[in-house]
Scaffold this active site. Structure first.
Site, PDB file in Angstrom:
ATOM      1  N   LYS A  47       0.808  -1.217   0.000  1.00 37.00           N
ATOM      2  CA  LYS A  47       0.000   0.000   0.000  1.00 37.00           C
ATOM      3  C   LYS A  47       0.848   1.276   0.000  1.00 37.00           C
ATOM      4  O   LYS A  47       0.308   2.364  -0.247  1.00 37.00           O
ATOM      5  CB  LYS A  47      -0.945   0.005   1.205  1.00 37.00           C
ATOM      6  CG  LYS A  47      -1.949  -1.143   1.208  1.00 37.00           C
ATOM      7  CD  LYS A  47      -2.861  -1.133  -0.001  1.00 37.00           C
ATOM      8  CE  LYS A  47      -3.948  -2.179   0.124  1.00 37.00           C
ATOM      9  NZ  LYS A  47      -4.871  -2.185  -1.028  1.00 37.00           N
ATOM     10  N   SER A  93      -2.788 -12.175   4.514  1.00 33.44           N
ATOM     11  CA  SER A  93      -3.023 -12.029   3.071  1.00 33.44           C
ATOM     12  C   SER A  93      -1.885 -12.653   2.272  1.00 33.44           C
ATOM     13  O   SER A  93      -2.110 -13.270   1.234  1.00 33.44           O
ATOM     14  CB  SER A  93      -3.200 -10.558   2.705  1.00 33.44           C
ATOM     15  OG  SER A  93      -2.096  -9.787   3.141  1.00 33.44           O
TER      16      SER A  93
END
Length: 414
Positions: free
Chosen positions: A108, A350
């Site tokens: 991110k 994840s």
């Protein structure tokens, strides 16, 4: 400069190095790594396994390459690491693109840099402004980093279930964190961010709709992969989705350069939004009008909010996906723990879920296939989550026996 984003080496400021120059630089560095001085310096650290290459992109001790102007110059050009035969199925090769090498330890960081710089160029973000985003944590941490570096105020809205350490990291970076009720799910934190921006005139990042998100992956993540695998086989690229930016932008670039590469997209089986075939209803600005009927809580933080993001939906219309894999139950947790114990790779739930999908893809793939999996973030961001629920803080029986094997400095339970 000898490095640039998308060159397949570490990032840096300045013009992008063409692929031919990049390959020449790599050759030069390889030659340097074989020099007598370099051999003496690196010899003690070499594996005794003769099958392992002693060459790397850059010899240890050579330095980063140049002094950087600020932390954002370290974003991108994350390494691709081979997964050993302890984890990969026999006859198949799996690699991991380790996005936790970004400065704030997640993919991110790319998104935050892209959105902030795009807004600055367009004039929609000005000095002294307040930046707002709704996030499960990684995006908020990345946005808080960008705001700290650029001098903006930062407000993050975050749903209650996400890990406590993420809130603390954002606050340490200077952000204000507004926690929304669990019952309102991901759409609740999005609505809260919108309310705050409407009331105060603040800048909203809109990571789920913002085209700067996927375009940055098309310009950096995709080219990094293609350059790192130049002249080498790559049969499958495996990823999940949060906003869909990595899938959309990276997938688009990979397909344009290596159309033979099959793209595998994964989502939690418990929250089969894509699997349902039901579209998300949208407001005129592309944001979700409400919660998706197929959503249910799942353990993969950062993946699959309770709506299909516009960035993901737009990527799906390009027909980039070749295969689809639902992630069952705690497979992400189990595989993240496996990576830590087998590979020394500390990634989050994840990352574990993506690696599970890569392993399953490898099992079904023809012998000799090469698979690349994205590892979005670090396992240190999950200390208060189910990822660490089975990891004890106190010594277990085996550890107590070890400490008792010598007489001194014993801390025994009372």
């Amino acid at each position: 400069r000898v490095t640039a984003r998308a060159a397949g080496l570490r990032s840096g400021k300045g013009p992008t190095v063409p692929t031919s120059e990049t390959m020449a630089i790599r050759s030069l560095l390889v030659c340097l790594s074989l020099s007598p001085a370099s051999s003496l310096l690196s010899a003690p650290f070499r594996s005794q396994n003769s099958a392992r290459s002693i060459l790397s992109a850059k010899p240890r001790g050579a330095g980063y390459g140049e002094l950087l102007e600020d932390i954002t110059e370290t974003i991108g050009n994350t390494p691709v690491v081979k997964i050993s035969d302890k984890t990969a199925p026999a006859g198949r090769t799996i690699y991991a693109k380790c996005e936790f090498f970004n400065p704030l330890s997640s993919v991110k960081d790319r998104l935050a840099l892209a959105i902030i710089e795009d807004a600055e160029k367009k004039g929609t973000l000005k000095p002294g402004d307040t930046v707002v985003e709704a996030t499960s944590g990684n995006t908020g941490i990345a946005v808080a980093m960008m705001c700290a570096q650029r001098g903006y105020k930062c407000v993050i809205t975050m749903a209650e279930p996400f890990s406590i350490e993420r809130r603390k990291i954002m606050r340490m970076l200077g952000a204000k964190v507004i926690v929304t009720p669990k019952k309102d799910k991901g759409t609740g934190m999005v609505r809260k961010a919108e309310e705050l921006c409407k009331e105060h005139g603040w800048f909203l990042c809109r990571q789920f709709e913002n085209e700067a998100n996927w375009k940055f992956h098309e310009a950096t993540t995709g080219p990094e992969i293609v350059n790192d695998f130049k002249g080498k086989p790559l049969d499958y690229w495996v990823t999940g989705y949060g906003t869909g930016g990595t899938f959309h932008g990276t997938g688009k670039y990979i397909k344009s350069q290596r159309p033979d590469v099959k793209i595998v997209l994964a989502e939690p089986a418990a929250a089969g939004l894509l699997a349902s075939g039901i579209a998300t209803e949208r407001n005129p600005d592309g944001s979700p009008a409400g919660s998706h009927p197929a959503f249910a809580p799942h353990p993969i933080q950062g993946w699959t909010p309770d709506f299909i993001p516009k960035v993901l939906e737009d990527g799906m219309t390009l027909e980039l996906m070749d295969e689809f894999l639902p992630i069952p139950g705690d497979a992400g947790i189990d595989t993240a723990q496996l990576l830590a114990k087998n590979e020394g790779i500390l990634t989050g739930i994840s990352g574990g879920a993506t690696m599970w999908a890569a392993i399953e893809t490898a099992k079904a793939a023809p012998e000799g296939s090469v698979i690349l999996a994205m590892l979005p973030d670090t396992g240190e961001r999950y200390l208060s989550t189910p990822l660490y629920a089975s990891i004890a803080a106190d010594m277990n029986e085996e550890e107590l026996e070890i400490t008792k094997s010598t007489p001194g400095f014993q801390l025994l339970p009372e």
